[in-house]
Design a protein around this motif. Structure first.
Motif, PDB file in Angstrom:
ATOM      1  N   TYR A  48      -7.578   7.466   3.267  1.00  0.00           N
ATOM      2  CA  TYR A  48      -6.850   8.391   2.219  1.00  0.00           C
ATOM      3  C   TYR A  48      -8.092   9.416   1.434  1.00  0.00           C
ATOM      4  O   TYR A  48      -7.877  10.297   1.399  1.00  0.00           O
TER       5      TYR A  48
ATOM      6  N   MET B 168       0.840  -1.254  -0.051  1.00  0.00           N
ATOM      7  CA  MET B 168       0.037  -0.086  -0.142  1.00  0.00           C
ATOM      8  C   MET B 168       0.728   1.299   0.046  1.00  0.00           C
ATOM      9  O   MET B 168       1.788   1.335   0.832  1.00  0.00           O
TER      10      MET B 168
ATOM     11  N   TYR C  90      -3.952   4.694  -6.453  1.00  0.00           N
ATOM     12  CA  TYR C  90      -3.628   3.691  -5.580  1.00  0.00           C
ATOM     13  C   TYR C  90      -2.568   2.887  -5.766  1.00  0.00           C
ATOM     14  O   TYR C  90      -1.861   2.104  -5.074  1.00  0.00           O
TER      15      TYR C  90
ATOM     16  N   HIS D 154      -7.527  -2.872  -2.298  1.00  0.00           N
ATOM     17  CA  HIS D 154      -6.510  -2.373  -1.455  1.00  0.00           C
ATOM     18  C   HIS D 154      -7.328  -2.475   0.113  1.00  0.00           C
ATOM     19  O   HIS D 154      -8.588  -2.403   0.390  1.00  0.00           O
ATOM     20  N   PRO D 155      -6.361  -2.193   0.984  1.00  0.00           N
ATOM     21  CA  PRO D 155      -6.875  -2.113   2.471  1.00  0.00           C
ATOM     22  C   PRO D 155      -7.679  -1.039   2.665  1.00  0.00           C
ATOM     23  O   PRO D 155      -7.809  -0.096   1.941  1.00  0.00           O
TER      24      PRO D 155
ATOM     25  N   GLN E  77      -7.251   1.382   4.465  1.00  0.00           N
ATOM     26  CA  GLN E  77      -6.507   2.727   4.490  1.00  0.00           C
ATOM     27  C   GLN E  77      -6.893   3.462   3.284  1.00  0.00           C
ATOM     28  O   GLN E  77      -6.924   5.003   3.151  1.00  0.00           O
ATOM     29  N   ALA E  78      -7.229   2.905   2.213  1.00  0.00           N
ATOM     30  CA  ALA E  78      -7.515   3.400   0.685  1.00  0.00           C
ATOM     31  C   ALA E  78      -8.646   4.371   1.041  1.00  0.00           C
ATOM     32  O   ALA E  78      -8.651   5.463   0.283  1.00  0.00           O
TER      33      ALA E  78
ATOM     34  N   THR F 161     -11.337   1.564  -4.567  1.00  0.00           N
ATOM     35  CA  THR F 161     -10.635   1.018  -3.507  1.00  0.00           C
ATOM     36  C   THR F 161     -10.624  -0.411  -3.483  1.00  0.00           C
ATOM     37  O   THR F 161      -9.943  -1.132  -2.463  1.00  0.00           O
TER      38      THR F 161
ATOM     39  N   ARG G 223      -3.099  -2.923  -8.853  1.00  0.00           N
ATOM     40  CA  ARG G 223      -3.630  -3.841  -7.977  1.00  0.00           C
ATOM     41  C   ARG G 223      -2.754  -5.142  -7.792  1.00  0.00           C
ATOM     42  O   ARG G 223      -2.259  -5.666  -9.175  1.00  0.00           O
TER      43      ARG G 223
END
Ligand SMILES: *Cc1c(COP(=O)(O)O)cnc(C)c1O
Length: 230
Positions: free
Chosen positions: A48, A1, A226, A41-42, A44-45, A38, A229
């Protein structure tokens, strides 16, 4: 990430791309919403995105959103942008604020029933395979009237617009043709049915300029924000 700092740089670059594309087609930037994608993605995405004021996120899997919603502390709204299987309809109605990937008459029926049971009116987009890509879900151009009829007859569904995914092709003219086609389909449905279909969800990392030029109101951007992937 990636880090938050890296994300902010990516976000700034995307905003510049949107600004430039709007300038070139004489559109106002307020007409084009950026939906951060997102998926994979974890959580946190999502944080953000909230950090820079993006309150809606795009995801493509029910199970993934179930997990992320329980981990996420923020107040995002969730948009489904991937194909929905019939057996996940009830969960999807519970988890998502809007479903952009409504791609069959059967799904329209099942969604309406699930919404009726939970007493919820669900905003949706009809997904159109405007690029006639055999590998993509979505109604064909010729079925769009029938699909819209079905949604208009569904008390618990509210059709707010159309969505498409351009065929995978390095030649930008094929994305351009797909987006112009969706715009034309939207315009003719609007004049035929005398309704509003304000949203045109089209354009991703690779083809957002073509989409904005063709009238997109929502670009769905993952990798440019991001990173790629896994
Ligand atoms: C993954 C995905 C996106 C984002 O694609 P990027 O090329 O990473 O910007 C947009 N729309 C849909 C429907 C997707 O599945």
């Amino acid at each position: 990430m990636i880090t938050l700092e890296e994300f902010i740089i990516n976000f700034t670059n995307i905003k510049l791309r949107i600004e430039r594309a709007c300038e070139e087609s004489g559109r106002d930037i307020s007409e084009v919403q950026l939906l951060p994608v997102t998926k994979t993605h974890p959580v946190q995405a999502i944080e953000y995105a909230l950090h820079v004021g993006l309150t809606s996120v795009g995801e493509n899997r029910v199970q993934e959103v179930k997990e992320k919603k329980s981990e996420s502390s923020g107040n995002s709204t969730w948009e489904l942008i991937g194909h929905l299987q019939s057996n996940k309809v009830n969960e999807a109605v519970r988890l998502f604020d809007r479903i952009q990937s409504v791609d069959s008459l059967k799904l329209i029926r099942k969604l309406n029933t699930a919404c009726e049971v939970s007493g919820k009116v669900l905003p949706i987009f009809l997904q159109c395979n405007a690029g006639e890509d055999p590998n993509k879900y979505g109604f064909g151009e010729a079925s769009m009237s029938e699909a819209l009829d079905a949604v208009l007859g569904s008390t618990y569904l509210k059709c707010e617009g159309l969505m498409t995914i351009a065929p995978l092709d390095d030649d930008p003219s094929s994305a351009k043709a797909c987006f112009e086609k969706l715009r034309m389909i939207r315009d003719s449905l609007v004049s035929e049915y005398k309704i509003e279909l304000n949203e045109l969800s089209m354009g991703m990392t690779q083809d957002l300029e073509e989409a904005i030029a063709a009238g997109s109101t929502m670009i769905r951007v993952g990798s440019a924000l991001y990173g790629s992937r896994a």
